[in-house]
Scaffold this motif. Sequence first.
Motif, PDB file in Angstrom:
ATOM      1  N   VAL A  65      21.844  61.818  21.366  1.00  0.00           N
ATOM      2  CA  VAL A  65      22.716  61.604  20.417  1.00  0.00           C
ATOM      3  C   VAL A  65      22.144  60.677  19.228  1.00  0.00           C
ATOM      4  O   VAL A  65      21.935  61.009  17.910  1.00  0.00           O
ATOM      5  N   ILE A  66      21.498  59.472  19.626  1.00  0.00           N
ATOM      6  CA  ILE A  66      20.768  58.565  18.810  1.00  0.00           C
ATOM      7  C   ILE A  66      19.484  59.511  18.211  1.00  0.00           C
ATOM      8  O   ILE A  66      19.321  59.343  17.141  1.00  0.00           O
ATOM      9  N   ALA A  67      18.799  60.207  19.033  1.00  0.00           N
ATOM     10  CA  ALA A  67      17.591  60.912  18.740  1.00  0.00           C
ATOM     11  C   ALA A  67      18.081  61.860  17.622  1.00  0.00           C
ATOM     12  O   ALA A  67      17.295  62.243  16.630  1.00  0.00           O
ATOM     13  N   GLU A  68      19.204  62.530  17.887  1.00  0.00           N
ATOM     14  CA  GLU A  68      19.519  64.025  16.807  1.00  0.00           C
ATOM     15  C   GLU A  68      20.234  63.209  15.699  1.00  0.00           C
ATOM     16  O   GLU A  68      20.482  63.905  14.749  1.00  0.00           O
ATOM     17  N   ASN A  69      20.677  61.937  15.530  1.00  0.00           N
ATOM     18  CA  ASN A  69      21.338  61.557  14.431  1.00  0.00           C
ATOM     19  C   ASN A  69      20.658  60.455  13.654  1.00  0.00           C
ATOM     20  O   ASN A  69      21.203  59.338  13.597  1.00  0.00           O
ATOM     21  N   GLU A  70      19.483  60.750  13.168  1.00  0.00           N
ATOM     22  CA  GLU A  70      18.590  59.637  12.730  1.00  0.00           C
ATOM     23  C   GLU A  70      19.562  58.852  11.446  1.00  0.00           C
ATOM     24  O   GLU A  70      19.315  57.613  11.298  1.00  0.00           O
ATOM     25  N   LYS A  71      20.041  59.720  10.745  1.00  0.00           N
ATOM     26  CA  LYS A  71      20.795  59.225   9.358  1.00  0.00           C
ATOM     27  C   LYS A  71      21.740  57.920   9.731  1.00  0.00           C
ATOM     28  O   LYS A  71      21.698  57.059   9.297  1.00  0.00           O
ATOM     29  N   SER A  72      22.670  58.540  10.851  1.00  0.00           N
ATOM     30  CA  SER A  72      23.652  57.745  11.125  1.00  0.00           C
ATOM     31  C   SER A  72      23.076  56.246  11.650  1.00  0.00           C
ATOM     32  O   SER A  72      23.712  55.549  11.733  1.00  0.00           O
ATOM     33  N   VAL A  73      22.019  56.716  12.533  1.00  0.00           N
ATOM     34  CA  VAL A  73      21.677  55.387  13.132  1.00  0.00           C
ATOM     35  C   VAL A  73      21.066  54.363  12.049  1.00  0.00           C
ATOM     36  O   VAL A  73      21.227  53.160  12.200  1.00  0.00           O
ATOM     37  N   ALA A  74      20.267  55.175  11.076  1.00  0.00           N
ATOM     38  CA  ALA A  74      19.810  54.209  10.052  1.00  0.00           C
ATOM     39  C   ALA A  74      21.225  53.574   9.298  1.00  0.00           C
ATOM     40  O   ALA A  74      21.029  52.367   8.996  1.00  0.00           O
ATOM     41  N   ASP A  75      22.151  54.237   9.082  1.00  0.00           N
ATOM     42  CA  ASP A  75      23.350  53.801   8.555  1.00  0.00           C
ATOM     43  C   ASP A  75      23.768  52.630   9.258  1.00  0.00           C
ATOM     44  O   ASP A  75      24.256  51.791   8.648  1.00  0.00           O
ATOM     45  N   TYR A  76      23.935  52.876  10.594  1.00  0.00           N
ATOM     46  CA  TYR A  76      24.407  51.606  11.317  1.00  0.00           C
ATOM     47  C   TYR A  76      23.579  50.516  11.327  1.00  0.00           C
ATOM     48  O   TYR A  76      24.152  49.375  11.077  1.00  0.00           O
ATOM     49  N   LYS A  77      22.552  50.835  11.498  1.00  0.00           N
ATOM     50  CA  LYS A  77      21.629  49.535  11.370  1.00  0.00           C
ATOM     51  C   LYS A  77      21.411  48.845  10.077  1.00  0.00           C
ATOM     52  O   LYS A  77      21.277  47.854   9.978  1.00  0.00           O
ATOM     53  N   ASN A  78      21.924  49.715   8.915  1.00  0.00           N
ATOM     54  CA  ASN A  78      22.148  49.237   7.595  1.00  0.00           C
ATOM     55  C   ASN A  78      23.578  48.354   7.347  1.00  0.00           C
ATOM     56  O   ASN A  78      23.886  47.954   6.428  1.00  0.00           O
ATOM     57  N   GLY A  79      24.218  48.207   8.478  1.00  0.00           N
ATOM     58  CA  GLY A  79      25.423  47.632   8.571  1.00  0.00           C
ATOM     59  C   GLY A  79      26.956  48.434   8.360  1.00  0.00           C
ATOM     60  O   GLY A  79      27.925  47.990   8.025  1.00  0.00           O
ATOM     61  N   LYS A  80      26.568  49.739   8.343  1.00  0.00           N
ATOM     62  CA  LYS A  80      27.639  50.474   8.119  1.00  0.00           C
ATOM     63  C   LYS A  80      28.445  50.904   9.483  1.00  0.00           C
ATOM     64  O   LYS A  80      27.980  51.652  10.000  1.00  0.00           O
ATOM     65  N   GLU A  81      29.396  50.110   9.698  1.00  0.00           N
ATOM     66  CA  GLU A  81      30.185  50.265  10.920  1.00  0.00           C
ATOM     67  C   GLU A  81      30.660  51.573  11.340  1.00  0.00           C
ATOM     68  O   GLU A  81      30.593  51.972  12.389  1.00  0.00           O
ATOM     69  N   LYS A  82      31.118  52.289  10.264  1.00  0.00           N
ATOM     70  CA  LYS A  82      31.822  53.436  10.370  1.00  0.00           C
ATOM     71  C   LYS A  82      30.795  54.646  11.113  1.00  0.00           C
ATOM     72  O   LYS A  82      31.095  55.458  11.815  1.00  0.00           O
ATOM     73  N   ALA A  83      29.448  54.369  10.705  1.00  0.00           N
ATOM     74  CA  ALA A  83      28.598  55.233  11.295  1.00  0.00           C
ATOM     75  C   ALA A  83      28.584  55.196  12.737  1.00  0.00           C
ATOM     76  O   ALA A  83      28.388  56.476  13.718  1.00  0.00           O
ATOM     77  N   LEU A  84      28.836  54.081  13.480  1.00  0.00           N
ATOM     78  CA  LEU A  84      28.852  53.970  14.916  1.00  0.00           C
ATOM     79  C   LEU A  84      30.164  54.701  15.330  1.00  0.00           C
ATOM     80  O   LEU A  84      29.972  55.526  16.582  1.00  0.00           O
ATOM     81  N   GLY A  85      31.162  54.893  14.639  1.00  0.00           N
ATOM     82  CA  GLY A  85      32.478  55.864  15.148  1.00  0.00           C
ATOM     83  C   GLY A  85      31.868  57.317  15.152  1.00  0.00           C
ATOM     84  O   GLY A  85      32.196  58.029  16.031  1.00  0.00           O
ATOM     85  N   TYR A  86      31.086  57.664  14.121  1.00  0.00           N
ATOM     86  CA  TYR A  86      30.660  59.002  14.160  1.00  0.00           C
ATOM     87  C   TYR A  86      29.909  59.475  15.348  1.00  0.00           C
ATOM     88  O   TYR A  86      29.991  60.459  16.158  1.00  0.00           O
ATOM     89  N   LEU A  87      28.798  58.176  15.804  1.00  0.00           N
ATOM     90  CA  LEU A  87      28.137  58.309  16.983  1.00  0.00           C
ATOM     91  C   LEU A  87      28.882  58.494  18.178  1.00  0.00           C
ATOM     92  O   LEU A  87      28.547  59.358  19.020  1.00  0.00           O
ATOM     93  N   VAL A  88      29.961  57.769  18.324  1.00  0.00           N
ATOM     94  CA  VAL A  88      30.699  57.730  19.399  1.00  0.00           C
ATOM     95  C   VAL A  88      31.365  59.030  19.536  1.00  0.00           C
ATOM     96  O   VAL A  88      31.458  60.010  20.435  1.00  0.00           O
ATOM     97  N   GLY A  89      31.895  59.631  18.419  1.00  0.00           N
ATOM     98  CA  GLY A  89      32.458  60.977  18.227  1.00  0.00           C
ATOM     99  C   GLY A  89      31.699  62.035  18.886  1.00  0.00           C
ATOM    100  O   GLY A  89      31.898  62.926  19.668  1.00  0.00           O
TER     101      GLY A  89
END
Lengths: 482, 483
Positions: free
Chosen positions: B434-458
């Motif tokens: 999932v991490i490999a397939e969702n680079e954008k969300s991973v980047a967002d998360y790393k930039n402090g967007k907590e919401k992106a984590l929820g997306y990855l959990v989903g």
Amino acid sequence: MKILDLTAVELAGRIRRGEIDAMEPLEAVFDRISEREEQLHCYLVLDRDGARARARELQKRRSAGETLGLLAGVPVAVKDNLCTKSMRTTCGSRMLENFIPSYDATAVRNLRNADAIILGKTNLDEFGMGNTTESSYFGMTRNPWNVERSAGGSSGGSAAAVASGECYAAIGTDTGGSVRQPASHCGVVGLKPTYGTVSRNGLIAYCSSMDQAGPVTKDVRDSAALLSVIASSDPKDATSLQRDDLSFPENIPQDVESLRIGIPTDDSGKGLDPEIREAVWSVATALKERGAILEEFDLGITKYVVPAYYTIACGEASSNLERYDGMKYGLRVSAVGLHETYRKTRTAGFGAEVRRRILLGTFALSEGYYDEYYLTAMKVRRLIKDAYDKAFLKYDVLIGPTSPQIAPKLGEAGMDPLASYLADVYTVPANLTGMPAMSLPCAMHSTGLPIGVQLTAALFQEKTLLRVGAAWEQIRGQRHEG
Amino acid sequence: MKDNGTKKEYETVIGLEVHVELSTRTKIFCGCAATFGATPNTLVCPVCLGMPGTLPVLNRRVVELAMAVGLALNCDVTRTTRFDRKNYFYPDNPQNYQISQLYLPICRNGWLGIGEGDDERKIRIHELHAEEDAGKLTHDEEGKETLVDYNRAGIPLIEIVTEPDLKNAGEVISFLEKLRMVIGYLEASDCKLQEGSMRVDVNLSLREVGSEQLGTRTEMKNLNSFRAITRAIDAEAKRQKELLDAGKEILQETRRWDDQKGVSYSMRSKEDAQDYRYFPDPDLPPVVISEEWIQAVREALPEMREERKERFVREYGIPAYDAGVITQSVHLARWFEQTAALGIMPKKVSNWIMGEGLRLLREKEMDPEDVRLSPEHFAALIRMNEENEITNAIAKEVFAKAIDTDLDPESYVKANGLMTMRDDSLLRETVKRVIAENEKSVADYKNGKEKALGYLVGQTMKAVRGQALPAAVTAMLKEELNA
């Protein structure tokens, strides 16, 4: 003694004891039917094959050592408004010309259980509505004493069959005198039991609150025997009674010492034939000579009984006969649309007298007239009951005429329906009140026709009627001895 | 006529006639079974076919059930009650008269409260009487033939007649829901409008505000759902108001509601009204109801809603709110109690019923009595979920399948491999993918967007078809992302 002269009780005794084969009286009855039925027309349905098969079966059971029932092998006729399983039941109406019930009336089943042989179904005024048996769709019944005269009605077929020997005993039904009046006209014994004594299950209703089946017999002892057989408490009839006082001794007591007899003053106008009046008094006087106490008294309600009776009976009849609509069984005259089919079917299926009573009854129950007619009649019914209850505090039995006239000439009664209704004045009180009443032959009229006397007793006092009746039979010397 | 020209203010006045089929084993006047769905004209006998010579004999159970409903509706029991014939010619009734009660109904003068607490209003019950149902007619499409099924002829009914105390559709529905609940608790009927075991006729008139005088009423028939009742009441009030506003008169008539079209049609006017020629049925003696009989029926009344609600709070310790919701239906109340009795924490049971349970009933258009999930299987499901053998998502999925089928959740979960993932390596592989397939969300998360984590959990939950615990997924994702 000829076999046809035996009473039902005598016959059953001999068959039970093996002195007579059940087939013998049956064939004697069939011979008599061959001689007289064409003229009299007592029967609407005659089941010769069924009756013979039944006689053979009874004989076989007897040979096998079985003790047969109270009416062992007695050929009995049943009025054609009592349902008989697999046997046409017409009510004397075109409406039910081809109606075959799926069940036996309880009274019929009781007859079968007592080992009687059901011969067939007897003629009647259509749905029991009439007192001459002339309103039957299938033709009138003639009086065996004089074939130009009516047999009375509505159980005219039953009474004429017993009187002519076309059966040993019969069942009729009595809504306003329909057992007692034809019995009177034909010179036989007719008993209307206390309302509720004989189950109405299978009795095709005319007036539910008054209909009651009862025996038509040669003598009082037969009447007692048939009553004890047909009476039963029936879970299929909510108005049926539990009675345990209906088994009678072989010899009915005849003692009338100190019996209190009331004779209601006749306030019915000039309708009573003086010969009948005299005959009734001679019965009363004879009983007095045997030790009974006689008193004339005024009931005070006589002029109300016929109007009250017809209002209530027609009201109930108008509702009871609604089911004959051509939809489920019986006659259907097809027409375009539901209501036209109803109209054509009911117009064609019912005769004039039935239609008249349906119209009268429909009117009496109509909105705006219910209080004035039906409810008033119900109140009058209560008053009539009170008058009789009061009378029975003083008397054990009342004596009076069964009918104000002897059997009318055929064709005469139908001319004036109102006069015909008024002829029921002596019989309808027993139906309005539920009391038991019995008609006994008491004398011969100068015309050669029988006269009947009516005995009436308080509710449940059939045994008093039988006792007085047996006493009178002994006085008259016609008591059959077994 | 000072008001001339200005429109008057009206209020709606509604009275109801509610027919309810009683759940007796046999018919009211004969021994035929009183059940539904049988082949036409198989549950019949000479009595309920009105054959000549047959007589009605009253089923005493009908009197008892009618009395029980009457007592629950605070009615007086008529000590000598009687049946009357209502005469009319129509093929649905084999005798052409219906045995009903006009003069001495079994119960009179009662009330049923609607609303809660200070808002409670007593709707008066004029009477409750017993009668027989008629047969069912089926007309063919060309209108050439009509078939009659007499299986229904002689099924016992009670008719409950209210006083004109109701003011609007909302009150009517509250009344009917309450009535259905009461009858449900008594187990006197299943009260289904769609199936005709509850039938409602609405009598409606308008009255000038402030006036005592009732207006001319109409009677509305053919109302087969609460929705139809609501729509018909609103439409009829509007129709009458428009007539009155236009200075026209309301005709006293019976109208038929067409729910497809949303309009009503006149069936018959008062002038066409039939004369039923009521009179006491001479075949049925009056029924004398003794004080002892009434007492026996009263004592046999089951625990009703209010008592049960209080007991649930007291015995099971669930909040009053929960107890109130659950006891709205005797079926739900029983489901709750029997499930809790199997050792499941009562609050868990009430949560399931109030949340997923009620949601599914709405979604599947089921009534509470249609629930098939047995307390045993329901308890097993909750236990499996509590012990993390299945995740919430899976539990909901299984519950949805089981509620109307009673499938066994344990074997179903096993057979379909729905157990919660215990194998961490398998989950870790999925998380990595999932991490490999969702680079954008991973980047967002790393930039402090907590919401992106929820997306990855989903996304992860979706990939494992809900079979992982969300907390475990979140922890593992954080571990991998921070690695």
